[in-house]
Design an enzyme around this catalytic site. Structure first.
Site, mmCIF file in Angstrom:
data_model
loop_
_atom_site.group_PDB
_atom_site.id
_atom_site.type_symbol
_atom_site.label_atom_id
_atom_site.label_comp_id
_atom_site.label_asym_id
_atom_site.label_seq_id
_atom_site.Cartn_x
_atom_site.Cartn_y
_atom_site.Cartn_z
ATOM 1 N N GLU A 272 0.858 -1.191 0.000
ATOM 2 C CA GLU A 272 0.000 0.000 0.000
ATOM 3 C C GLU A 272 0.893 1.239 0.000
ATOM 4 O O GLU A 272 1.820 1.343 0.806
ATOM 5 C CB GLU A 272 -0.926 -0.020 1.226
ATOM 6 C CG GLU A 272 -1.693 1.263 1.469
ATOM 7 C CD GLU A 272 -2.533 1.742 0.281
ATOM 8 O OE1 GLU A 272 -3.222 0.922 -0.343
ATOM 9 O OE2 GLU A 272 -2.486 2.958 -0.025
ATOM 10 N N CYS A 347 -12.400 -0.746 -10.871
ATOM 11 C CA CYS A 347 -13.535 0.180 -10.955
ATOM 12 C C CYS A 347 -13.598 0.814 -12.345
ATOM 13 O O CYS A 347 -14.333 1.786 -12.539
ATOM 14 C CB CYS A 347 -13.474 1.222 -9.855
ATOM 15 S SG CYS A 347 -11.890 2.019 -9.705
HETATM 16 C C1 LIG Z 1 -9.197 1.186 -5.031
HETATM 17 S S1 LIG Z 1 -8.284 1.410 -3.548
HETATM 18 C C2 LIG Z 1 -8.390 -0.212 -2.847
HETATM 19 C C3 LIG Z 1 -8.084 -0.315 -1.403
HETATM 20 C C4 LIG Z 1 -8.534 -1.606 -0.697
HETATM 21 N N1 LIG Z 1 -8.356 -2.776 -1.525
HETATM 22 C C5 LIG Z 1 -9.968 -1.493 -0.243
HETATM 23 O O1 LIG Z 1 -10.827 -2.227 -0.779
HETATM 24 O O2 LIG Z 1 -10.257 -0.685 0.665
HETATM 25 C C6 LIG Z 1 -6.672 1.535 -4.165
HETATM 26 C C7 LIG Z 1 -5.598 1.667 -3.096
HETATM 27 O O3 LIG Z 1 -4.337 1.681 -3.762
HETATM 28 C C8 LIG Z 1 -3.511 2.678 -3.197
HETATM 29 N N2 LIG Z 1 -2.615 3.058 -4.308
HETATM 30 C C9 LIG Z 1 -2.901 3.820 -5.402
HETATM 31 N N3 LIG Z 1 -1.858 3.843 -6.248
HETATM 32 C C10 LIG Z 1 -0.896 3.088 -5.683
HETATM 33 C C11 LIG Z 1 0.418 2.717 -6.079
HETATM 34 N N4 LIG Z 1 0.921 3.138 -7.236
HETATM 35 N N5 LIG Z 1 1.130 1.920 -5.263
HETATM 36 C C12 LIG Z 1 0.624 1.491 -4.087
HETATM 37 N N6 LIG Z 1 -0.623 1.793 -3.654
HETATM 38 C C13 LIG Z 1 -1.362 2.585 -4.441
HETATM 39 C C14 LIG Z 1 -4.434 3.753 -2.707
HETATM 40 O O4 LIG Z 1 -3.830 4.482 -1.650
HETATM 41 C C15 LIG Z 1 -5.645 2.923 -2.259
HETATM 42 O O5 LIG Z 1 -5.506 2.567 -0.901
#
Ligand SMILES: C[S@@+](CC[C@H](N)C(=O)[O-])C[C@H]1O[C@@H](n2cnc3c(N)ncnc32)[C@H](O)[C@@H]1O
Length: 393
Positions: A272, A347
């Site tokens: 994350e 999404c």
């Molecule tokens: C769609 S959310 C999903 C979070 C989790 N699976 C949930 O259902 O609550 C995407 C997550 O990816 C993280 N994120 C976005 N880009 C990222 C990256 N390049 N590397 C690591 N984490 C990332 C965001 O901070 C977010 O927590």
């Protein structure tokens, strides 16, 4: 083509990924028309444009489709939030099915034997437990359609009751601090109203439960926002992941799936990039009394080269990226992990299909596609796909 709009009589055949109705002009052009429904017959002013695609607007609705229904919101039509309130529930579900199937087939280049199942939200309104609003010069609301201007509102019928109440309160006493605000509710009804963009952790805490697990997060950290589908969504992802020795989860957030994965796998590596979400994840893992989760607090682009991932040898990789899908170059790195299964929650069907089309040549077969009606009244489609590694000769 140039000049003034041309008026055509058009039948709307379907709904496009962005939400517009789609009809075909006699000269073969595909015309996108906002606020129409499949089956509408309308006189449409078509903007001059390309030879294959054009945009239009309804001048006169000649014959309304039976797939129409009455919008319930006072700002429907100007608010950019809900684009399908005029479309009946079944037609919305059918459109989600078609949008998902088209993306996988046209962008992904993979033919599906059957249309994907869509898991319907139990209620078309009062389902949403997290939203973002804009505050600008004392006005509170959402962005207008295809505009940066604010569509001021104090009501939003897709929100769960405590959230709508919080929106009313925010709109009646707008904060001085312009920008994007999150209003989010835990499943105990506790609501946090938070200015987004701050580097430090916001003071509020929110708790949700899904698939038998308790997940707590800081206000402003990502959370799944359909209160009525939290449980089916979590269970579907966990069931698809299965069980075994080792799992890798990318984009894990505060641990909505991680805790369930840790009950099913002996070792979980969770990546994350948001430090506040990663620290929420650490708390959730601790509160659940689990010790087999290794948290990698960095961008997935960097994480895949790190030793924790290089030696992971996972049975499954679970991914839940933002709308933009996998960052460039990440699909081959995921393929190199050589997991037996990849479970991808998305999404955005278009970026999902693009990524699937990159993973398949790396030795994977797409074995299931399912949609979730996470955002009724909008054109969003959430999709869960499972890829399995092809048997090697
Ligand atoms: C769609 S959310 C999903 C979070 C989790 N699976 C949930 O259902 O609550 C995407 C997550 O990816 C993280 N994120 C976005 N880009 C990222 C990256 N390049 N590397 C690591 N984490 C990332 C965001 O901070 C977010 O927590």
């Amino acid at each position: 083509m140039s000049g003034s709009p041309q008026t055509l009589e058009l039948r709307i055949d379907s709904l496009a990924a962005g939400g517009d109705g789609v009809g075909r002009a006699a000269d073969g052009r595909v015309v996108f028309v906002p606020v129409t429904a499949p089956g509408d017959r309308a006189r449409v002013a078509v903007e001059p444009g390309g030879a294959r695609f054009a945009r239009g607007r309804v001048v006169e609705l000649l014959e309304p489709a039976t797939s129409r229904t009455d919008p319930v919101c006072a700002v429907f039509g100007s608010c950019g939030g809900c684009v399908w309130q005029h479309v009946a529930r079944d037609a919305q579900l059918e459109a989600r099915r078609t949008i998902l199937r088209d993306a996988i087939e046209r962008i992904g280049g993979i033919r599906l034997d059957a249309p994907p199942e869509i898991v319907a939200c139990p209620s078309p309104y009062a389902y949403r437990s997290r939203t973002r609003v804009v505050v600008e010069a004392g006005r509170v609301g959402y962005r207008r359609r295809r505009s940066r201007a604010v569509c001021a509102t104090s009501r939003c019928p897709v929100l769960v009751a405590p959230l709508e109440e919080a929106l009313r309160a925010l709109a009646s006493r707008p904060p001085m601090d312009d920008g994007e605000w999150e209003i989010a509710a835990g499943d105990d009804g506790n609501v946090c109203t938070t200015r987004l963009g701050a580097r430090e952790r916001a003071p509020g805490r929110l708790v949700i439960h899904a698939a038998g697990e308790r997940i707590e997060r800081s206000a402003g950290v990502f959370a799944q926002s359909n209160a009525l589908l939290l449980d089916p969504l979590a269970r579907a992802v966990l069931e698809a992941a299965g069980s075994g020795e080792r799992a890798v989860e990318l984009f894990s957030g505060a641990g909505f799936f991680t805790i369930g994965l840790a009950r099913r796998f002996e070792h979980v590596v969770a990546v994350e990039g948001d430090p506040i979400a990663a620290s929420d994840l650490e708390n959730n893992v601790g509160n659940a009394g689990l010790s087999q989760v290794e948290i990698v607090r960095t961008a997935v682009e960097h994480a895949l080269g790190l030793p924790a991932l290089a030696r992971a040898a996972p049975d499954v990789v679970v991914l839940d990226p933002p709308r933009t899908g996998l960052p460039r170059g990440l699909a081959p790195a995921i393929g190199a992990l050589d997991a037996a299964r990849i479970v991808y929650l998305s999404c955005d069907p278009a970026t999902l299909a693009r990524d699937v089309s990159t993973l398949v040549p790396l030795g994977y077969d797409l074995v299931s596609v399912r949609g979730f009606d996470l955002f009724p009244q909008t054109a969003h489609v959430e999709a869960l796909v499972v890829l399995e590694r092809r048997l090697r000769a």
